[in-house]
Scaffold this motif. Structure first.
Motif, mmCIF file in Angstrom:
data_model
loop_
_atom_site.group_PDB
_atom_site.id
_atom_site.type_symbol
_atom_site.label_atom_id
_atom_site.label_comp_id
_atom_site.label_asym_id
_atom_site.label_seq_id
_atom_site.Cartn_x
_atom_site.Cartn_y
_atom_site.Cartn_z
ATOM 1 N N THR A 82 81.219 -3.915 -44.034
ATOM 2 C CA THR A 82 79.938 -4.533 -43.693
ATOM 3 C C THR A 82 78.831 -3.770 -44.399
ATOM 4 N N GLY A 83 77.689 -4.421 -44.547
ATOM 5 C CA GLY A 83 76.546 -3.733 -45.157
ATOM 6 C C GLY A 83 76.145 -4.372 -46.474
ATOM 7 N N LEU A 84 75.001 -3.911 -46.965
ATOM 8 C CA LEU A 84 74.398 -4.512 -48.158
ATOM 9 C C LEU A 84 75.266 -4.381 -49.390
ATOM 10 N N ASN A 85 75.935 -3.236 -49.521
ATOM 11 C CA ASN A 85 76.704 -2.997 -50.757
ATOM 12 C C ASN A 85 78.165 -3.385 -50.615
ATOM 13 N N ARG A 86 78.422 -4.342 -49.707
ATOM 14 C CA ARG A 86 79.800 -4.762 -49.476
ATOM 15 C C ARG A 86 80.473 -5.198 -50.779
#
Length: 189
Positions: A156-160
């Motif tokens: 998960t997260g922006l840089n997935r």
């Protein structure tokens, strides 16, 4: 400037089939090539096929056209030519049942016996991948086992999109190092 006008986003998904040798070129050392392809094309490019399959599957989501172009250019540079009709386009809404987005298709599966190697001592290996992805990402191995002795890795997260190719490359590397899939590796220490 990631302010691309929404008009450019051709939503949909395309799967490309290609021999294992081409997949190896696309992934590159430690997932480096794949990361560059994703950055260059703005599309989400993933290797969907499993271990040592003679024919690999690559999926392109989002800007399909641009993604495919970048893949073809890279392969051409390395002397491979991908046949024009090796793809299958899938539109996102399957039979009008929009509920399918609730099932997160993008969890990555890992053989249970490789989990401890993947996680590392106190999560050291996961931390390394999170750092390599530039932070802004959380990687978690879910405890429940799936049929066939697999567990899911949740990203998960922006840089997935940066972390996922690194994780896939790491799993492939572990399979190679441990001989997973060739013999019953028992991990005797």
């Amino acid at each position: 400037g990631s302010q691309a006008p929404p008009a450019q986003l051709v939503n949909g998904k395309k799967y490309l089939k290609m021999p294992d040798a081409m997949i190896t070129v696309l992934v590159g050392k430690g997932g480096e090539m794949l990361r560059q392809l994703i950055e260059r094309s703005g599309a989400v490019i993933r290797i969907e096929s499993g271990l040592h399959e003679p024919i690999g599957i690559v999926s392109i989501t989002g800007n399909v056209q641009q993604g495919e172009q970048c893949i073809r250019d890279l392969l051409r540079m390395k002397g491979y030519e991908l046949p024009a009709n090796s793809g299958l386009v899938v539109n996102q809404v399957l039979g009008g049942c929009r509920n399918q987005t609730a099932v997160r298709r993008d969890d990555i599966q890992i053989p249970t016996e490789l989990v401890k190697h993947f996680v590392g001592n106190k999560g050291a290996n996961i931390n390394m991948i999170e750092k390599a992805s530039g932070g802004a990402v959380a990687i978690k191995v879910l405890p429940t086992s799936l049929p066939g002795g697999f567990q899911r890795i949740q990203v998960t997260g922006l840089n997935r999109h940066i972390a996922e190719p690194l994780i896939l490359a790491r799993i492939e590397e572990l399979k190679r190092c441990t001989g997973y899939g060739y013999s019953n590796y028992t991990g005797a220490r």
